[in-house]
Design a protein around this motif. Structure first.
Motif, short mmCIF file in Angstrom:
data_model
loop_
_atom_site.label_atom_id
_atom_site.label_comp_id
_atom_site.label_asym_id
_atom_site.label_seq_id
_atom_site.Cartn_x
_atom_site.Cartn_y
_atom_site.Cartn_z
N ARG A 78 0.83 -1.21 0.00
CA ARG A 78 0.00 0.00 0.00
C ARG A 78 0.87 1.26 0.00
N LEU A 79 1.93 1.25 0.80
CA LEU A 79 2.83 2.41 0.86
C LEU A 79 3.54 2.62 -0.47
N CYS A 80 3.78 1.53 -1.18
CA CYS A 80 4.38 1.65 -2.52
C CYS A 80 3.41 2.32 -3.47
N THR A 81 2.15 1.91 -3.42
CA THR A 81 1.12 2.51 -4.27
C THR A 81 1.00 4.00 -4.02
N GLU A 82 1.18 4.41 -2.75
CA GLU A 82 1.02 5.81 -2.37
C GLU A 82 2.31 6.61 -2.50
N GLY A 83 3.40 5.96 -2.92
CA GLY A 83 4.63 6.69 -3.17
C GLY A 83 5.57 6.85 -1.99
N TRP A 84 5.32 6.13 -0.91
CA TRP A 84 6.19 6.22 0.26
C TRP A 84 7.34 5.20 0.22
N VAL A 85 7.11 4.12 -0.50
CA VAL A 85 8.06 3.01 -0.53
C VAL A 85 8.28 2.60 -1.98
N ASP A 86 9.50 2.19 -2.31
CA ASP A 86 9.82 1.64 -3.63
C ASP A 86 10.06 0.14 -3.47
N LEU A 87 9.36 -0.67 -4.24
CA LEU A 87 9.56 -2.12 -4.23
C LEU A 87 10.38 -2.48 -5.47
N ARG A 88 11.57 -3.02 -5.23
CA ARG A 88 12.48 -3.32 -6.34
C ARG A 88 12.61 -4.84 -6.49
N PRO A 89 12.40 -5.35 -7.70
CA PRO A 89 12.49 -6.79 -7.93
C PRO A 89 13.84 -7.35 -7.48
N ALA A 90 13.78 -8.46 -6.74
CA ALA A 90 14.96 -9.19 -6.26
C ALA A 90 15.78 -8.41 -5.23
N GLN A 91 15.31 -7.21 -4.86
CA GLN A 91 16.04 -6.42 -3.87
C GLN A 91 15.22 -6.14 -2.62
N GLY A 92 13.91 -5.98 -2.79
CA GLY A 92 13.06 -5.73 -1.63
C GLY A 92 12.50 -4.33 -1.60
N ALA A 93 12.16 -3.89 -0.39
CA ALA A 93 11.51 -2.60 -0.20
C ALA A 93 12.50 -1.55 0.30
N PHE A 94 12.36 -0.34 -0.21
CA PHE A 94 13.21 0.78 0.19
C PHE A 94 12.33 2.00 0.42
N VAL A 95 12.67 2.79 1.43
CA VAL A 95 11.96 4.05 1.64
C VAL A 95 12.20 4.93 0.42
N HIS A 96 11.14 5.49 -0.10
CA HIS A 96 11.26 6.33 -1.29
C HIS A 96 12.18 7.52 -1.02
N MET A 97 13.02 7.82 -1.99
CA MET A 97 13.89 8.99 -1.92
C MET A 97 13.21 10.14 -2.67
#
Length: 240
Positions: A78-97
């Motif tokens: 949900r946070l990814c959809t809202e732009g707070w988190v970036d989900l990167r394939p094979a890497q995981g979740a990162f706080v959006h920069m």
């Protein structure tokens, strides 16, 4: 008896055939776990407990929050959809920069909305409203004296929110609420840098609202929000 009356009845009848009414209690339910987890992670991002660009490890976060990985995974989606988190394939979740452009666009919209709220607040403010604004100003000055960055962010948000409430325009409030959380995220790194000047600007704004000088309050808020916008851009360039 109307259909509405029958639906409110208990469903049993007295010997005479008259329906007996019972009091119907509203159902109280706790905040769903997925919502609680979402709120907790969002708050960690906004307050920069989780820093922009930081890798979010689901197992570690779940352990910190005392929940399983599933609600954490749902919250991150949900946070990814809202732009707070970036989900990167094979890497995981990162706080959006956040980019400079993202912040600048949001702050430009905020300046327009908040200027209008200050104008309306100056037209509508009561003595009680002004008293409340000065209380919030005092809270901000105490946080400033204590070098409390988190307290400053909260106090700043509370004072601006109070002005919106005084303005009394529900559509305006709804639109400003859409940018409020992200604004607090952007404001956190510059709260102490903005410092004394920001709270002097708040004091001038409150005096204009108290005097019901709507145009002056509008102009002061415009300058105030534009100064924050400029300072964020400068801080962003320095940190790049």
């Amino acid at each position: 008896m109307t259909n509405g009356s029958r639906s409110a009845a208990a469903g049993r009848k007295t010997p005479t055939g008259t329906a007996v009414r019972r009091e119907v209690r509203t159902v109280e339910r706790p905040v769903p776990l997925r919502q609680a987890v979402y709120d907790a992670i969002a708050d960690m991002i906004i307050t920069r407990v989780l820093q922009p660009g930081e890798h979010i490890v689901e197992t570690e976060l779940a352990a910190q929050l005392g929940v399983s990985r599933q609600p954490v995974r749902e919250a991150l989606q949900r946070l990814c959809t809202e732009g707070w988190v970036d989900l990167r394939p094979a890497q995981g979740a990162f706080v959006h920069m956040p980019t400079k452009e993202e912040a600048d666009h949001l702050m430009a919209v905020r300046a327009l909305l908040e200027s209008e709220s200050a104008l309306l607040a100056a037209e509508r403010a009561t003595p009680k409203d002004i008293e409340r604004l000065w209380e919030l100003q005092e809270a901000g000055e105490k946080a400033l004296a204590a070098d409390d960055s988190e307290g400053l962010v909260a106090a700043n948000a509370n004072l601006h929110a109070e002005l919106m409430q005084i303005a009394g325009n529900s559509v305006l409030i709804e639109h400003i609420a859409m940018v409020d959380r992200r604004m607090r995220w952007y404001y956190a790194p510059i709260a102490l840098v903005r410092g004394r000047k920001a709270w002097d600007e708040h004091a001038s704004l409150i005096r204009a609202v108290a005097a019901h000088n709507a145009q002056h309050a509008c102009e002061l808020m415009r300058r105030h929000t534009e100064t924050t916008r400029t300072m964020y851009a400068e801080q962003h360039e320095t940190s790049d």
